[in-house]
Enzyme design. Structure first.
Site, short mmCIF file in Angstrom:
data_model
loop_
_atom_site.label_atom_id
_atom_site.label_comp_id
_atom_site.label_asym_id
_atom_site.label_seq_id
_atom_site.Cartn_x
_atom_site.Cartn_y
_atom_site.Cartn_z
N GLY A 129 45.83 107.35 -11.00
CA GLY A 129 45.11 106.31 -10.29
C GLY A 129 45.43 104.94 -10.82
N ASP A 131 27.75 95.99 -11.47
CA ASP A 131 28.69 96.35 -10.42
C ASP A 131 28.49 97.81 -10.01
OD1 ASP A 131 30.65 95.64 -8.58
OD2 ASP A 131 32.31 96.18 -9.90
N GLY A 183 43.44 100.81 -11.14
CA GLY A 183 42.27 99.97 -10.94
C GLY A 183 42.70 98.53 -10.83
N GLY A 184 41.74 97.63 -10.91
CA GLY A 184 42.06 96.22 -10.78
C GLY A 184 42.86 95.69 -11.95
N MET A 185 42.83 96.40 -13.09
CA MET A 185 43.47 95.86 -14.29
C MET A 185 44.65 96.69 -14.78
SD MET A 185 40.12 94.70 -16.49
CE MET A 185 39.30 96.29 -16.34
N GLY A 186 44.77 97.93 -14.35
CA GLY A 186 45.86 98.71 -14.91
C GLY A 186 45.97 100.10 -14.31
#
Length: 573
Positions: A81, A197, A83-86
């Site tokens: 997968g 969040d 995500g927004g960062m890595g």
């Protein structure tokens, strides 16, 4: 080792990668030697069948990659997968044999102060949280200059992934998932943390029905680490942090002043979505959604889901009170209220299918990372692989949607550990599109310079969509930016900008625009206050206009000739 005729280049890559310990290398050599001469792909297939390599490892080796497999004593098994960062990998602890989740910061972001702070904060917060309803964080480390986090590997689906398959959940099951999430939140609140969040994406559910919260990257530390919290506030939207669709009214006003009741509200929105398959408020933009959270009444839950008992609806509405003093005082109280309606039950999903979907999204994102101009210009062929990588769309489909030739995304793309480029908090611009489109864009030498932090973002293709959506070429994680906010397009003469009906508008030199030609030096404002200056090569002030005039003149001559031919045909044939 096998003789030089037996997959020599592949063997060299395998040795350099460090994937196999000496005894395993010896076994691999024996297997390859026993089968005689084989191609690199054939040799890789043999070792996958022998379970000495995973398909992911073999594919990467065949693409010429030898780095990015080992992070200290953790060996990458598969990409599962992003995500927004890595990237998120399934990995193996080579000391204990334990399977773990390995989260690695994108190399493009390693010098981005904002993303680095969020990545490290998520890890530090995770190390403090030990609860059965929170994903465990085991270790924060760094290898080759890249920070990584070791976490519990969960064979689970997010609540969003479940809802994508069944639209909504039976109310006893939805109440049970919300109850467990509330217990995890109460634990975090007890330690002085506010998640900020909570949403379906951040609730992970395994097949036994156990819920785990994840992604504490935006959590607020109410005690002890005020310096980090101030840094996060300055980097990520100042006073407004979170996701608009699930954000408590007070969080939109000042996310530094919230307490655990903001998470209770967000969990109420999440529970509403699980019960009905829809959000409690209708809105077309983030600004409208925030206004609805502040002022509108939630939609009638029991009209949307008649089977839900009135008692359950009452709990949801109490969680969604505008005034936080009228909500449950604690997440534990919400959990207690839900417990009388909750019914433990397993979650039904195909984990392997979910992993395939996640890998496809991750591979698409990996293909979107920027590469050097030399690579863009020359790298168009995919090396031999065991099997083609599954993408959501074929290269031909991408080319059709981009108005160009087959996409250059099929070229080799550097792994996070190999890539030498750096990015910004605004995300990289995709190195995709037809080869002709890329050549045109690169020829213009166009660069967007952020006036907020000074970062430069090269524009490497002639059509670039900017927005919050993962599919955008340039992704901006800011709640004031629409999912698809605006588009930059190069026509071979000059750059144009089009507002895509964004919620907060697009401005050029302070004036709101819908479609506008950009001159070098123009200032673009996106959302509320994200400002960029565009620079690109323009031979002289009138060159674009002159060339376009010539083009129109030729079109006019062609039209006149066509009309004359049609007239002649009408009278004389």
């Amino acid at each position: 080792m096998p003789s030089t005729q037996l997959a020599g280049s592949f063997w060299s890559l395998l040795e350099r990668s460090g994937l196999l310990a000496p005894p395993e290398l010896k076994n691999a050599a024996r297997i390859l030697s026993s089968h005689g001469h084989e191609s690199d792909a054939g040799a890789a297939q043999r070792l996958v069948q022998a379970k000495l390599l995973t398909r992911f490892q073999a594919e990467r080796l065949l693409e010429g990659r030898t780095r990015g497999f080992l992070y200290d004593h953790y060996k990458v098994i598969d990409l599962v997968g992003s995500g927004g960062m890595g990237w998120v990998y399934q990995a193996e602890n080579t000391v204990t044999g334990e399977t773990v989740a390995l989260k690695v910061l994108l190399e493009q972001l390693q010098h981005d102060r904002g993303m680095l702070a969020r990545f490290q904060q998520e890890a530090r917060v995770g190390l403090r949280l030990i609860h059965p309803n929170i994903v465990r964080t085991y270790e924060l480390g760094s290898a080759g200059g890249l920070p990584y986090v070791i976490m519990e590997f969960v064979n689970g689906a997010s609540l969003l992934e479940l809802l994508a398959r069944c639209h909504h959940l039976p109310w006893p099951q939805a109440c049970e998932y919300a109850r467990q999430a509330a217990l995890g939140l109460h634990h975090a609140h007890h330690l002085g943390l506010v998640h900020r969040d909570v949403k379906p994406t951040n609730l992970l559910i395994d097949q036994t029905g156990r819920v785990r919260l994840l992604d504490f990257g935006l959590s607020m530390i109410r005690e002890g680490e005020a310096g980090d919290e101030f840094s996060m506030a300055m980097i990520f939207g100042h006073q407004c942090v979170g996701t608009a669709e699930y954000m408590a009214p007070e969080q939109a006003d000042d996310s530094l002043a919230v307490d655990g009741r903001a998470d209770v509200y967000s969990l109420g929105v999440t529970l509403f979505a699980a019960l009905t398959g829809s959000l409690p408020f209708r809105a077309n933009t983030a600004a409208e959604m925030i206004h609805a959270h502040r002022h509108d009444r939630p939609r009638p839950l029991r009209e949307m889901a008649p089977s839900v008992p009135a008692g359950v609806a009452d709990i949801v509405y109490k969680m969604l009170e505008k005034d936080r003093d009228r909500r449950f005082d604690t997440a534990a109280e919400a959990a207690a209220a839900l417990s009388q309606w909750a019914q433990p039950s397993p979650a039904e999903f195909d984990f392997d299918a979910i992993v395939v979907e996640r890998k496809q999204r991750a591979q698409q994102r990996q293909a979107s990372l920027p590469k050097s101009r030399a690579t863009l210009a020359s790298s168009t062929a995919r090396p031999a692989t065991i099997s083609s990588v599954a993408h959501a769309r074929t290269d031909t489909q991408r080319a059709s949607s981009n108005g160009g030739s087959p996409s250059v995304r099929s070229a080799r793309v550097a792994t996070p550990a190999e890539s030498g480029s750096t990015g910004s908090q605004f995300g990289p611009v995709m190195a995709a599109g037809g080869a002709h489109a890329i050549a045109l864009a690169v020829e213009s030498n166009a660069v967007l310079t952020s006036l907020n932090n000074g970062r430069e973002i090269p524009l490497l293709k002639d059509r670039i969509v900017i927005g919050r959506n993962d599919e955008c070429d340039m992704q901006i994680a800011d709640p004031a930016v629409s999912s698809r906010h605006c588009e930059l397009r190069y026509d071979g003469f000059e750059w144009w900008i089009t507002d895509l009906q964004s919620r907060n508008g697009t401005r050029v030199n302070g004036t709101a625009i819908s479609y506008h030609a950009l001159r070098p030096g123009d200032e673009i404002t996106i959302g509320n206050d994200l400002r960029f200056r565009i620079s690109y090569t323009l031979d002289d002030a009138d060159s674009a206009t002159t060339r376009r005039s010539h083009a129109w003149s030729w079109l006019a001559l062609i039209a006149i000739a066509a009309l004359a031919a049609a007239t002649w045909w009408w009278f004389f044939v």
